[in-house]
Design an enzyme around this catalytic site. Structure first.
Site, mmCIF file in Angstrom:
data_model
loop_
_atom_site.group_PDB
_atom_site.id
_atom_site.type_symbol
_atom_site.label_atom_id
_atom_site.label_comp_id
_atom_site.label_asym_id
_atom_site.label_seq_id
_atom_site.Cartn_x
_atom_site.Cartn_y
_atom_site.Cartn_z
ATOM 1 N N ASP A 143 0.831 -1.207 0.000
ATOM 2 C CA ASP A 143 0.000 0.000 0.000
ATOM 3 C C ASP A 143 0.861 1.251 0.000
ATOM 4 O O ASP A 143 1.995 1.242 0.476
ATOM 5 C CB ASP A 143 -0.926 -0.027 1.237
ATOM 6 C CG ASP A 143 -2.151 0.852 1.048
ATOM 7 O OD1 ASP A 143 -2.383 1.335 -0.078
ATOM 8 O OD2 ASP A 143 -2.876 1.062 2.040
ATOM 9 N N GLY A 144 0.302 2.322 -0.551
ATOM 10 C CA GLY A 144 0.953 3.626 -0.473
ATOM 11 C C GLY A 144 1.622 4.101 -1.756
ATOM 12 O O GLY A 144 2.336 5.104 -1.731
ATOM 13 N N ARG A 165 0.262 7.685 -2.481
ATOM 14 C CA ARG A 165 0.796 8.698 -1.563
ATOM 15 C C ARG A 165 2.275 8.963 -1.824
ATOM 16 O O ARG A 165 2.754 10.095 -1.750
ATOM 17 C CB ARG A 165 0.578 8.260 -0.110
ATOM 18 C CG ARG A 165 -0.830 8.540 0.388
ATOM 19 C CD ARG A 165 -1.143 7.805 1.653
ATOM 20 N NE ARG A 165 -1.497 6.410 1.380
ATOM 21 C CZ ARG A 165 -1.735 5.506 2.306
ATOM 22 N NH1 ARG A 165 -1.630 5.840 3.582
ATOM 23 N NH2 ARG A 165 -2.085 4.278 1.979
ATOM 24 N N ASN A 194 -10.850 -2.283 -6.158
ATOM 25 C CA ASN A 194 -10.037 -1.298 -6.878
ATOM 26 C C ASN A 194 -10.629 -0.885 -8.235
ATOM 27 O O ASN A 194 -10.205 0.119 -8.823
ATOM 28 C CB ASN A 194 -8.592 -1.790 -7.067
ATOM 29 C CG ASN A 194 -7.761 -1.765 -5.793
ATOM 30 O OD1 ASN A 194 -6.883 -2.594 -5.575
ATOM 31 N ND2 ASN A 194 -8.015 -0.796 -4.922
ATOM 32 N N LEU A 231 -7.415 -5.172 6.767
ATOM 33 C CA LEU A 231 -7.199 -6.264 5.811
ATOM 34 C C LEU A 231 -7.663 -5.925 4.397
ATOM 35 O O LEU A 231 -7.199 -6.539 3.429
ATOM 36 C CB LEU A 231 -7.907 -7.540 6.270
ATOM 37 C CG LEU A 231 -7.266 -8.275 7.452
ATOM 38 C CD1 LEU A 231 -8.016 -9.569 7.725
ATOM 39 C CD2 LEU A 231 -5.791 -8.590 7.173
HETATM 40 C C1 IPE Z 1 -5.614 -2.800 -0.751
HETATM 41 O O1 IPE Z 1 -5.205 -1.479 -0.798
HETATM 42 C C2 IPE Z 1 -5.531 -3.395 -2.119
HETATM 43 C C3 IPE Z 1 -4.179 -3.572 -2.655
HETATM 44 C C4 IPE Z 1 -3.064 -3.317 -2.034
HETATM 45 C C5 IPE Z 1 -4.139 -4.082 -3.995
HETATM 46 P P1 IPE Z 1 -6.229 -0.279 -0.957
HETATM 47 O O2 IPE Z 1 -5.433 0.956 -0.902
HETATM 48 O O3 IPE Z 1 -7.080 -0.478 -2.144
HETATM 49 O O4 IPE Z 1 -7.136 -0.447 0.343
HETATM 50 P P2 IPE Z 1 -7.995 0.611 1.137
HETATM 51 O O5 IPE Z 1 -8.866 1.272 0.136
HETATM 52 O O6 IPE Z 1 -7.049 1.552 1.765
HETATM 53 O O7 IPE Z 1 -8.728 -0.213 2.152
HETATM 54 C C1 IPE Z 2 -1.376 0.279 -3.470
HETATM 55 O O1 IPE Z 2 -1.195 1.661 -3.482
HETATM 56 C C2 IPE Z 2 -1.575 -0.301 -4.839
HETATM 57 C C3 IPE Z 2 -2.970 -0.635 -5.165
HETATM 58 C C4 IPE Z 2 -3.992 -0.589 -4.352
HETATM 59 C C5 IPE Z 2 -3.228 -1.073 -6.527
HETATM 60 P P1 IPE Z 2 -2.405 2.659 -3.487
HETATM 61 O O2 IPE Z 2 -2.749 2.985 -4.900
HETATM 62 O O3 IPE Z 2 -3.534 2.159 -2.669
HETATM 63 O O4 IPE Z 2 -1.758 3.927 -2.799
HETATM 64 P P2 IPE Z 2 -2.436 4.905 -1.761
HETATM 65 O O5 IPE Z 2 -2.981 4.074 -0.651
HETATM 66 O O6 IPE Z 2 -3.510 5.646 -2.489
HETATM 67 O O7 IPE Z 2 -1.319 5.796 -1.327
HETATM 68 MG MG MG Z 3 -4.074 2.339 -0.719
#
Ligand code: IPE
Ligand code: IPE
Ligand code: MG
Length: 239
Positions: free
Chosen positions: A17-18, A21, A65, A192
């Site tokens: 994640d992230g 950001r 997503n 999760l």
């Molecule tokens: C979880 O991350 C899905 C993946 C890492 C692919 P998200 O960024 O989509 O989750 P939420 O929206 O913060 O719960």
């Molecule tokens: C994780 O990074 C990758 C996916 C969910 C595909 P994010 O796209 O969720 O990044 P943030 O949480 O917006 O920073």
């Molecule tokens: Mg995310």
């Protein structure tokens, strides 16, 4: 901790994640964060393998997503497309066995084809098992599993009283793969998000503020060290 005493988790699962950001902080488009994140996955797979981790499962795209803007979804799918193509030779060389978990039927046919090719080409490899979760949601996975089991009972192939926890595990996309010992989630979130809810029942959880594109081997080592300080009881008593 000295390497000789250290327990290496057999299966590590990661909620990467992230990416968004990370990019925003640098004044870059979110998709640049995803591109950097994709590079990090390849490196961490190699590092995990060298550390002796037997299975690595990463969350690449959730069933939720799809609600992101079309351009971002497209960019993510294109990264996955590229990954499937470029990793064919690499996985053969590194003895990696790939399995995509999630509902593949909603993916573009060409992506489904390259996934099939990659899974087929690597299925007899004996090195690290690398599971990529694409269009994956735990509730969706369990729903599909229940449907499969119900079809068997309706066809008279399975009696309801013979359904066990194993029947359910075997009907999931992760059939045959041991449950994760350690779950890592990056970038400060502690939830999760519909990932492996059945399989993570007894996993140790590790959260770090580091954004996925900044994740390194050292970070993975830190997570494994933290895992080594956990006492896994599985509901019983120690000592
Ligand atoms: C979880 O991350 C899905 C993946 C890492 C692919 P998200 O960024 O989509 O989750 P939420 O929206 O913060 O719960
Ligand atoms: C994780 O990074 C990758 C996916 C969910 C595909 P994010 O796209 O969720 O990044 P943030 O949480 O917006 O920073
Ligand atoms: Mg995310």
């Amino acid at each position: 901790m000295a390497d000789t005493q250290r327990k290496i988790p057999a299966h590590v699962a990661i909620i990467m994640d992230g990416n968004g950001r990370w990019a925003k902080k640098r004044g870059l488009p979110r998709t640049m964060g995803h591109a950097q994140g994709a590079k990090v996955v390849e490196q961490i797979l190699e590092d995990a393998d060298h550390m002796g981790i037997r299975y690595l499962t990463v969350y690449a795209f959730s069933t939720e997503n799809w609600t992101r803007p079309g351009t971002e979804v497209k960019a993510l799918m294109n990264l996955l497309r590229t990954y499937m193509k470029t990793s064919l030779a690499k996985c053969a060389k590194n003895n990696v066995r790939i399995r995509v978990i999630g509902d593949k039927s909603r993916l573009d046919p060409d992506l489904q084809d390259s996934i099939r090719t990659l899974e087929e080409a690597t299925k007899n490899n004996t090195g690290i098992g690398f599971q990529i979760a694409i269009n994956y949601g735990s509730r969706d996975e369990i729903t599909r599993a229940v449907r499969k089991i119900a079809q068997k009972t309706a066809a008279g192939e399975l009696r309801p009283e013979d359904i066990t926890e194993e029947t359910i595990s075997d009907a999931l996309d992760t059939a045959g793969i041991p449950d994760p010992d350690l779950l890592i989630r990056t970038c400060g979130e502690e939830r999760l998000s519909n990932f492996l809810m059945w399989q993570l029942s007894y996993s140790e959880m590790y959260f770090t503020d580091t954004a996925w594109p900044d994740f390194t081997k050292e970070e993975l080592e830190k997570a494994v060290d933290a895992y080594n300080h956990r006492e896994r009881r599985f509901g019983g008593l120690t000592q």
